[in-house]
Design a protein around this motif. Structure first.
Motif, PDB file in Angstrom:
ATOM      1  N   TYR A  64      44.846 -20.282   9.123  1.00  0.00           N
ATOM      2  CA  TYR A  64      44.847 -19.187  10.567  1.00  0.00           C
ATOM      3  C   TYR A  64      44.912 -19.930  11.678  1.00  0.00           C
ATOM      4  CZ  TYR A  64      43.466 -15.594   7.260  1.00  0.00           C
ATOM      5  OH  TYR A  64      43.454 -14.649   6.321  1.00  0.00           O
ATOM      6  N   ASP A  65      44.956 -21.244  11.556  1.00  0.00           N
ATOM      7  CA  ASP A  65      45.134 -22.305  12.753  1.00  0.00           C
ATOM      8  C   ASP A  65      45.985 -23.384  12.579  1.00  0.00           C
ATOM      9  OD1 ASP A  65      44.843 -23.222  15.300  1.00  0.00           O
ATOM     10  OD2 ASP A  65      42.803 -24.124  15.156  1.00  0.00           O
ATOM     11  N   VAL A  66      47.199 -23.306  12.185  1.00  0.00           N
ATOM     12  CA  VAL A  66      47.979 -24.193  11.759  1.00  0.00           C
ATOM     13  C   VAL A  66      48.038 -25.338  12.762  1.00  0.00           C
ATOM     14  CG1 VAL A  66      50.383 -25.016  11.021  1.00  0.00           C
ATOM     15  CG2 VAL A  66      49.291 -23.001  10.243  1.00  0.00           C
ATOM     16  N   PRO A  67      47.805 -26.809  12.735  1.00  0.00           N
ATOM     17  CA  PRO A  67      47.790 -27.611  13.745  1.00  0.00           C
ATOM     18  C   PRO A  67      49.096 -28.032  14.050  1.00  0.00           C
ATOM     19  CG  PRO A  67      47.033 -28.729  11.605  1.00  0.00           C
ATOM     20  CD  PRO A  67      47.141 -27.198  11.426  1.00  0.00           C
ATOM     21  N   ALA A  68      49.516 -28.282  15.409  1.00  0.00           N
ATOM     22  CA  ALA A  68      50.853 -28.631  15.779  1.00  0.00           C
ATOM     23  C   ALA A  68      51.267 -30.092  15.091  1.00  0.00           C
ATOM     24  CB  ALA A  68      50.759 -28.947  17.419  1.00  0.00           C
ATOM     25  N   LEU A  84      64.482 -25.732  36.326  1.00  0.00           N
ATOM     26  CA  LEU A  84      64.976 -24.506  35.979  1.00  0.00           C
ATOM     27  C   LEU A  84      64.561 -23.247  37.231  1.00  0.00           C
ATOM     28  CD1 LEU A  84      63.814 -23.887  32.458  1.00  0.00           C
ATOM     29  CD2 LEU A  84      66.379 -24.065  33.399  1.00  0.00           C
ATOM     30  N   CYS A  85      65.136 -22.336  37.397  1.00  0.00           N
ATOM     31  CA  CYS A  85      64.941 -21.444  38.486  1.00  0.00           C
ATOM     32  C   CYS A  85      63.579 -20.353  38.015  1.00  0.00           C
ATOM     33  CB  CYS A  85      66.126 -20.509  38.637  1.00  0.00           C
ATOM     34  SG  CYS A  85      66.884 -19.749  37.330  1.00  0.00           S
ATOM     35  N   ASN A  86      63.022 -20.588  36.999  1.00  0.00           N
ATOM     36  CA  ASN A  86      61.913 -19.861  36.381  1.00  0.00           C
ATOM     37  C   ASN A  86      60.954 -20.516  35.641  1.00  0.00           C
ATOM     38  OD1 ASN A  86      63.429 -19.998  34.224  1.00  0.00           O
ATOM     39  ND2 ASN A  86      63.964 -17.918  33.755  1.00  0.00           N
ATOM     40  N   ALA A  87      59.760 -20.204  35.680  1.00  0.00           N
ATOM     41  CA  ALA A  87      58.809 -21.029  34.797  1.00  0.00           C
ATOM     42  C   ALA A  87      58.723 -20.510  33.535  1.00  0.00           C
ATOM     43  CB  ALA A  87      57.279 -20.627  35.663  1.00  0.00           C
ATOM     44  N   VAL A  88      58.478 -21.669  32.722  1.00  0.00           N
ATOM     45  CA  VAL A  88      58.643 -21.576  30.973  1.00  0.00           C
ATOM     46  C   VAL A  88      57.181 -21.678  30.914  1.00  0.00           C
ATOM     47  CG1 VAL A  88      59.445 -22.234  29.008  1.00  0.00           C
ATOM     48  CG2 VAL A  88      61.095 -22.176  30.835  1.00  0.00           C
ATOM     49  N   ALA A  89      56.467 -20.878  29.866  1.00  0.00           N
ATOM     50  CA  ALA A  89      55.458 -21.112  28.975  1.00  0.00           C
ATOM     51  C   ALA A  89      55.529 -21.015  27.637  1.00  0.00           C
ATOM     52  CB  ALA A  89      54.324 -20.219  29.679  1.00  0.00           C
ATOM     53  N   ILE A  90      55.131 -21.902  26.802  1.00  0.00           N
ATOM     54  CA  ILE A  90      55.339 -21.806  25.426  1.00  0.00           C
ATOM     55  C   ILE A  90      53.848 -21.601  24.768  1.00  0.00           C
ATOM     56  CG2 ILE A  90      56.151 -23.120  23.431  1.00  0.00           C
ATOM     57  CD1 ILE A  90      57.906 -24.644  25.393  1.00  0.00           C
ATOM     58  N   GLY A  91      53.891 -20.678  23.921  1.00  0.00           N
ATOM     59  CA  GLY A  91      52.711 -20.397  23.047  1.00  0.00           C
ATOM     60  C   GLY A  91      53.374 -19.684  21.691  1.00  0.00           C
ATOM     61  N   HIS A  92      52.282 -19.807  20.737  1.00  0.00           N
ATOM     62  CA  HIS A  92      52.662 -19.088  19.443  1.00  0.00           C
ATOM     63  C   HIS A  92      51.340 -18.194  18.779  1.00  0.00           C
ATOM     64  CE1 HIS A  92      50.113 -22.364  17.774  1.00  0.00           C
ATOM     65  NE2 HIS A  92      50.023 -21.648  16.722  1.00  0.00           N
ATOM     66  N   SER A  93      51.924 -17.410  18.026  1.00  0.00           N
ATOM     67  CA  SER A  93      50.804 -16.714  17.312  1.00  0.00           C
ATOM     68  C   SER A  93      51.086 -16.798  15.892  1.00  0.00           C
ATOM     69  CB  SER A  93      50.754 -15.124  18.119  1.00  0.00           C
ATOM     70  OG  SER A  93      49.821 -14.420  17.247  1.00  0.00           O
ATOM     71  N   ASP A  94      50.503 -16.733  15.049  1.00  0.00           N
ATOM     72  CA  ASP A  94      50.917 -16.899  13.641  1.00  0.00           C
ATOM     73  C   ASP A  94      50.532 -15.557  12.908  1.00  0.00           C
ATOM     74  OD1 ASP A  94      52.016 -19.554  13.575  1.00  0.00           O
ATOM     75  OD2 ASP A  94      50.009 -20.416  13.315  1.00  0.00           O
ATOM     76  N   LYS A  95      51.354 -14.988  12.135  1.00  0.00           N
ATOM     77  CA  LYS A  95      51.080 -14.063  11.505  1.00  0.00           C
ATOM     78  C   LYS A  95      50.902 -14.368   9.942  1.00  0.00           C
ATOM     79  CE  LYS A  95      52.764  -9.224   9.613  1.00  0.00           C
ATOM     80  NZ  LYS A  95      53.656  -8.404   9.805  1.00  0.00           N
ATOM     81  N   VAL A  96      49.353 -14.065   9.407  1.00  0.00           N
ATOM     82  CA  VAL A  96      49.243 -14.487   8.048  1.00  0.00           C
ATOM     83  C   VAL A  96      49.195 -13.249   7.214  1.00  0.00           C
ATOM     84  CG1 VAL A  96      47.472 -15.494   6.912  1.00  0.00           C
ATOM     85  CG2 VAL A  96      47.943 -16.463   9.132  1.00  0.00           C
ATOM     86  N   SER A  97      49.709 -13.416   5.776  1.00  0.00           N
ATOM     87  CA  SER A  97      49.692 -12.500   5.061  1.00  0.00           C
ATOM     88  C   SER A  97      48.864 -13.163   3.749  1.00  0.00           C
ATOM     89  CB  SER A  97      50.877 -11.786   4.872  1.00  0.00           C
ATOM     90  OG  SER A  97      51.578 -11.250   5.937  1.00  0.00           O
ATOM     91  N   ARG A  98      48.352 -12.439   3.119  1.00  0.00           N
ATOM     92  CA  ARG A  98      47.889 -12.697   1.498  1.00  0.00           C
ATOM     93  C   ARG A  98      48.969 -12.525   0.790  1.00  0.00           C
ATOM     94  NH1 ARG A  98      42.705 -14.369   0.655  1.00  0.00           N
ATOM     95  NH2 ARG A  98      41.089 -13.391   2.310  1.00  0.00           N
TER      96      ARG A  98
END
Length: 108
Positions: A64-68, A84-98
């Motif tokens: 549920y919290d896979v380390p980088a 760049l002419c715009n700001a970039v933010a990077i994030g992630h969200s893992d979808k976990v299924s049994r």
């Protein structure tokens, strides 16, 4: 994704009497990004695990919290930082299924 429309309405009255003219004025502002963000602008981590050779993780909590350090992380190419002419933010969200019929196994 940086696209949208802003609609502003102004209600204007030309005086204080009952016969003063009234106007409703509308301003429509279309918003779009100045430059498009593409995957080629980033250093991306290599794919790990495949459908036939799954990546094994020992702990359920780690699923549920896979380390980088295990999964890697995306970064903007160094020559584009601040350019760049715009700001970039990077994030992630893992979808976990049994995984059915596989006790203790998960698909991320």
């Amino acid at each position: 994704c940086g696209y949208g429309t802003i609609t502003r309405r102004f209600f204007i009255q030309g005086g204080c009497s009952d016969k003063a003219p009234e106007w409703e004025v509308e301003q429509v502002i279309h918003v779009e990004p100045a430059c498009e963000v593409r995957l080629s602008m980033f250093d991306l981590p290599s794919d790990i695990g495949t459908k036939t050779e799954a990546l094994c993780v020992l702990s359920e909590e780690m699923v549920y919290d896979v380390p980088a350090s295990l999964a890697g992380s995306a970064t903007l190419l160094p020559h584009l930082e601040g350019a760049l002419c715009n700001a970039v933010a990077i994030g992630h969200s893992d979808k976990v299924s049994r995984i059915l019929d596989a006790s203790g196994m998960y698909k991320v």
